[in-house]
Motif scaffolding. Sequence first.
Motif: not given
Length: 335
Positions: A131-133, A139, A294-295, A298-299, A301
């Motif tokens: 995940p980008e956040s 992770t 994962s989405r 990120d959405q 946080r």
Amino acid sequence: MRRWTLKAGATTVEGLVLEDVPMPVPGPGEVRIRVRAVSLNYRDRLVLQGFPGMRLLERDLVPVSDGAGEVDAVGAGVETWRVGDRVTPYFFKNWHDAPPTEVDYGLGGHDTDGMLAECVVLPASRLARAPESLDFAETSTLPCAAVTAWNALHGGRPLGPDSQVLVLGSGGVSLFALLLARAAGARVFATSSQDDKLRRMISLGAREGVNYRDTPDWGRAIFERTGGVDKVIDVNGTSSLPQSLTAIRPGGEVALVGLMSLEDAPSVATQVLFKGATLRGIAVGSTKMYDELSRVIDQHRIRPPIARTFRFEDARDAYRAQASPELFGKIVIAL
């Protein structure tokens, strides 16, 4: 390169040995990951101690299923990953969407080496994008506990914004289930044997908690306060199933994460019959479930709950900390 190895026949952390070995080289279709963090699960203790259906280790094994790092080499034919990509492994190798035809022990479980090494080589198809956040430590907590919680919440009957969820205890799966259920808008209730842990779970978003030592009939207590919850995330097994089934509303679902025994089978069967309840076994989850998780992370946080971080050289101490009854949150080993 250094790695930790559980020696064949090991049953305690004294059988965990730090070794220097040659750097692995990825073959066709494989990727090498420079590991930046790993995290421990209760399941990793069971690999040591053994549990029903699992034989003792018959070969040296690099343990631990969960980790995160960055791609630092790719084998021939790999087009999906590039050097520098941030990745984490899927727990299972061949469970993508539909219910699996067979479930193995996962990475670092018995037949497949795991993540407790400075570098590991895995099939390209076994990797997920981080995940980008989240950072590497956060992770690293996802592949087993977080995906299990996601499966328990979303893999069966739909979880709506007005749903009520009960999580048992404060282990990694239960804490992730609390955070993910709140992200879905559900009302969450919790049990624990420690009032301090209940207060901490309320601070994370639980509406109310019940101390099951002070209230042995906690299932009835939850039912009376809620009118029956829609889902119970049961991490214990049949020892708690009668109470879990008492807590749910008619038509509700118990997501059974813990290992089962048959000691309470008659009362369990009666509860399931008269409530029209669903009892669903949970074995981590699929690659699709990880990608959905994962989405959402990120959405919304969502920050994975990390209790303590250890150095790579102190992996034995990390294992000991993971077994502490005072643990609240994940144990991470940073590289």
